[in-house]
Design a protein around this motif. Structure first.
Motif, PDB file in Angstrom:
ATOM      1  N   LEU A   1       0.854  -1.189   0.000  1.00 17.57           N
ATOM      2  CA  LEU A   1       0.000   0.000   0.000  1.00 17.57           C
ATOM      3  C   LEU A   1       0.887   1.234   0.000  1.00 17.57           C
ATOM      4  O   LEU A   1       1.956   1.242   0.606  1.00 17.57           O
ATOM      5  N   ALA A   2       0.453   2.280  -0.649  1.00 14.47           N
ATOM      6  CA  ALA A   2       1.252   3.497  -0.768  1.00 14.47           C
ATOM      7  C   ALA A   2       1.120   4.364   0.478  1.00 14.47           C
ATOM      8  O   ALA A   2       0.084   4.366   1.142  1.00 14.47           O
ATOM      9  N   ASP A   3       2.183   5.094   0.743  1.00 17.32           N
ATOM     10  CA  ASP A   3       2.184   6.152   1.758  1.00 17.32           C
ATOM     11  C   ASP A   3       1.879   5.631   3.161  1.00 17.32           C
ATOM     12  O   ASP A   3       1.540   4.475   3.350  1.00 17.32           O
ATOM     13  N   PRO A   4       1.999   6.505   4.156  1.00 13.60           N
ATOM     14  CA  PRO A   4       1.575   6.134   5.507  1.00 13.60           C
ATOM     15  C   PRO A   4       0.062   6.298   5.630  1.00 13.60           C
ATOM     16  O   PRO A   4      -0.552   7.058   4.878  1.00 13.60           O
ATOM     17  N   GLY A   5      -0.514   5.577   6.567  1.00 11.77           N
ATOM     18  CA  GLY A   5      -1.949   5.729   6.766  1.00 11.77           C
ATOM     19  C   GLY A   5      -2.450   4.958   7.965  1.00 11.77           C
ATOM     20  O   GLY A   5      -1.756   4.098   8.513  1.00 11.77           O
ATOM     21  N   THR A   6      -3.660   5.277   8.367  1.00 12.75           N
ATOM     22  CA  THR A   6      -4.335   4.626   9.484  1.00 12.75           C
ATOM     23  C   THR A   6      -5.768   4.346   9.067  1.00 12.75           C
ATOM     24  O   THR A   6      -6.397   5.166   8.408  1.00 12.75           O
ATOM     25  N   LEU A   7      -6.258   3.191   9.445  1.00 14.91           N
ATOM     26  CA  LEU A   7      -7.639   2.832   9.170  1.00 14.91           C
ATOM     27  C   LEU A   7      -8.217   2.191  10.414  1.00 14.91           C
ATOM     28  O   LEU A   7      -7.709   1.170  10.875  1.00 14.91           O
ATOM     29  N   LYS A   8      -9.278   2.777  10.963  1.00 10.23           N
ATOM     30  CA  LYS A   8      -9.933   2.204  12.136  1.00 10.23           C
ATOM     31  C   LYS A   8     -11.158   1.424  11.676  1.00 10.23           C
ATOM     32  O   LYS A   8     -12.043   1.958  11.036  1.00 10.23           O
TER      33      LYS A   8
ATOM     34  N   TYR B   1     -10.241  -3.666  14.976  1.00 13.43           N
ATOM     35  CA  TYR B   1      -8.809  -3.394  14.871  1.00 13.43           C
ATOM     36  C   TYR B   1      -8.570  -2.055  14.183  1.00 13.43           C
ATOM     37  O   TYR B   1      -9.354  -1.630  13.336  1.00 13.43           O
ATOM     38  N   THR B   2      -7.458  -1.444  14.538  1.00 12.81           N
ATOM     39  CA  THR B   2      -6.969  -0.271  13.835  1.00 12.81           C
ATOM     40  C   THR B   2      -5.695  -0.690  13.117  1.00 12.81           C
ATOM     41  O   THR B   2      -4.836  -1.358  13.706  1.00 12.81           O
ATOM     42  N   PHE B   3      -5.594  -0.307  11.860  1.00  8.15           N
ATOM     43  CA  PHE B   3      -4.447  -0.661  11.037  1.00  8.15           C
ATOM     44  C   PHE B   3      -3.576   0.576  10.823  1.00  8.15           C
ATOM     45  O   PHE B   3      -4.072   1.629  10.419  1.00  8.15           O
ATOM     46  N   TYR B   4      -2.290   0.426  11.097  1.00  8.32           N
ATOM     47  CA  TYR B   4      -1.294   1.456  10.793  1.00  8.32           C
ATOM     48  C   TYR B   4      -0.427   0.879   9.688  1.00  8.32           C
ATOM     49  O   TYR B   4      -0.051  -0.285   9.730  1.00  8.32           O
ATOM     50  N   ARG B   5      -0.088   1.706   8.715  1.00  5.72           N
ATOM     51  CA  ARG B   5       0.720   1.196   7.623  1.00  5.72           C
ATOM     52  C   ARG B   5       1.707   2.256   7.128  1.00  5.72           C
ATOM     53  O   ARG B   5       1.516   3.449   7.328  1.00  5.72           O
ATOM     54  N   GLN B   6       2.745   1.762   6.475  1.00  9.78           N
ATOM     55  CA  GLN B   6       3.725   2.632   5.826  1.00  9.78           C
ATOM     56  C   GLN B   6       4.164   1.947   4.554  1.00  9.78           C
ATOM     57  O   GLN B   6       4.548   0.774   4.574  1.00  9.78           O
ATOM     58  N   GLY B   7       4.064   2.657   3.446  1.00  6.01           N
ATOM     59  CA  GLY B   7       4.507   2.127   2.164  1.00  6.01           C
ATOM     60  C   GLY B   7       5.346   3.156   1.440  1.00  6.01           C
ATOM     61  O   GLY B   7       5.615   4.238   1.963  1.00  6.01           O
ATOM     62  N   LYS B   8       5.730   2.807   0.246  1.00  4.85           N
ATOM     63  CA  LYS B   8       6.468   3.758  -0.591  1.00  4.85           C
ATOM     64  C   LYS B   8       5.538   4.903  -0.978  1.00  4.85           C
ATOM     65  O   LYS B   8       4.321   4.799  -0.871  1.00  4.85           O
ATOM     66  N   ASP B   9       6.131   5.988  -1.443  1.00  3.55           N
ATOM     67  CA  ASP B   9       5.328   7.113  -1.924  1.00  3.55           C
ATOM     68  C   ASP B   9       4.394   6.629  -3.026  1.00  3.55           C
ATOM     69  O   ASP B   9       4.707   5.686  -3.758  1.00  3.55           O
ATOM     70  N   SER B  10       3.266   7.302  -3.169  1.00  6.51           N
ATOM     71  CA  SER B  10       2.235   6.859  -4.115  1.00  6.51           C
ATOM     72  C   SER B  10       2.702   6.881  -5.571  1.00  6.51           C
ATOM     73  O   SER B  10       2.126   6.204  -6.406  1.00  6.51           O
ATOM     74  N   ASP B  11       3.754   7.642  -5.882  1.00  9.67           N
ATOM     75  CA  ASP B  11       4.248   7.677  -7.259  1.00  9.67           C
ATOM     76  C   ASP B  11       5.306   6.596  -7.529  1.00  9.67           C
ATOM     77  O   ASP B  11       5.848   6.512  -8.616  1.00  9.67           O
ATOM     78  N   LYS B  12       5.566   5.756  -6.537  1.00  6.00           N
ATOM     79  CA  LYS B  12       6.555   4.675  -6.666  1.00  6.00           C
ATOM     80  C   LYS B  12       5.832   3.344  -6.844  1.00  6.00           C
ATOM     81  O   LYS B  12       4.646   3.228  -6.565  1.00  6.00           O
ATOM     82  N   PRO B  13       6.568   2.317  -7.293  1.00  5.66           N
ATOM     83  CA  PRO B  13       5.945   0.988  -7.439  1.00  5.66           C
ATOM     84  C   PRO B  13       5.363   0.491  -6.118  1.00  5.66           C
ATOM     85  O   PRO B  13       5.906   0.771  -5.053  1.00  5.66           O
TER      86      PRO B  13
ATOM     87  N   GLU C   1       9.032   1.992   4.015  1.00 10.02           N
ATOM     88  CA  GLU C   1       8.322   0.828   3.505  1.00 10.02           C
ATOM     89  C   GLU C   1       8.874  -0.471   4.068  1.00 10.02           C
ATOM     90  O   GLU C   1       8.323  -1.534   3.851  1.00 10.02           O
ATOM     91  N   ARG C   2       9.953  -0.372   4.866  1.00 15.40           N
ATOM     92  CA  ARG C   2      10.565  -1.566   5.461  1.00 15.40           C
ATOM     93  C   ARG C   2      10.571  -1.563   6.986  1.00 15.40           C
ATOM     94  O   ARG C   2      10.811  -2.606   7.596  1.00 15.40           O
ATOM     95  N   LEU C   3      10.329  -0.426   7.616  1.00 13.52           N
ATOM     96  CA  LEU C   3      10.355  -0.339   9.077  1.00 13.52           C
ATOM     97  C   LEU C   3       9.279   0.621   9.565  1.00 13.52           C
ATOM     98  O   LEU C   3       9.150   1.726   9.051  1.00 13.52           O
ATOM     99  N   LEU C   4       8.518   0.188  10.559  1.00 12.50           N
ATOM    100  CA  LEU C   4       7.512   1.048  11.164  1.00 12.50           C
ATOM    101  C   LEU C   4       7.488   0.774  12.655  1.00 12.50           C
ATOM    102  O   LEU C   4       7.496  -0.383  13.071  1.00 12.50           O
ATOM    103  N   THR C   5       7.475   1.838  13.464  1.00 12.30           N
ATOM    104  CA  THR C   5       7.472   1.668  14.916  1.00 12.30           C
ATOM    105  C   THR C   5       6.093   1.953  15.496  1.00 12.30           C
ATOM    106  O   THR C   5       5.294   2.691  14.923  1.00 12.30           O
ATOM    107  N   LEU C   6       5.869   1.340  16.648  1.00 10.56           N
ATOM    108  CA  LEU C   6       4.648   1.540  17.414  1.00 10.56           C
ATOM    109  C   LEU C   6       5.064   1.530  18.879  1.00 10.56           C
ATOM    110  O   LEU C   6       5.743   0.602  19.325  1.00 10.56           O
TER     111      LEU C   6
END
Length: 159
Positions: A39-46, A50-62, A87-92
């Motif tokens: 998934l692109a970019d950072p984001g949160t979905l409640k 569960y609440t999902f936290y994510r980090q991906g590459k910028d939206s203009d990248k693969p 896109e490889r490391l995310l802290t909580l």
């Protein structure tokens, strides 16, 4: 590389999200780390449970790699998302009765990845590690892309 996923996390098929939620609930998982979210970019979905936290590459990248966490909503008062990931490391950060804990969702480069990619990854892990107070626990979780070889191979001997 597009995975057929929408840029908007809300538009992603509930099938994918439901599969994660159902399995986490079946196993009574409070916090799960996620890798290869694509998934692109950072984001949160409640969601409901569960609440999902994510980090991906910028939206203009693969759309490749990507990390995240699925956190049971009953824990949300103890959770503080990290401020900068990749896109490889995310802290909580968790505030527990035993003291502060930092979880790191890891998706390591494979052995065949470019040297600079691997170097950057390990430099980022070292940076995260050095930023953690000695009074805080650090837990690394995820996909380390480890290849187990016979001991003799590591020593340069062929058996």
């Amino acid at each position: 590389m597009m995975t057929g996923l929408s840029e908007n996390l809300q538009d992603i098929s509930d099938c994918r999200k439901t599969a994660i939620k159902q399995r986490a609930q079946e196993l009574n998982i409070e916090i799960a780390t996620l890798q290869e979210t694509r998934l692109a970019d950072p984001g949160t979905l409640k969601e409901k449970d569960y609440t999902f936290y994510r980090q991906g590459k910028d939206s203009d990248k693969p759309r490749e790699h990507g990390v995240g966490f699925a956190v049971r909503n009953s824990l949300m008062n103890t959770v503080e998302p990290g401020s900068n990931g990749s896109e490889r490391l995310l802290t909580l950060h968790l505030n527990t009765t035993a003291g502060p804990v930092t979880l790191v969702s890891v998706y390591a480069p494979t052995l065949s990845s470019a040297s600079d990619t691997k170097d950057e990854f390990y430099e980022n892990i070292a940076s995260i590690s050095s930023s953690i107070s000695s009074k805080e626990e650090l837990v690394l979780l995820g996909d380390f892309n480890v290849v187990f070889l016979p001991w003799a191979v590591w020593c340069g001997k062929n058996e």
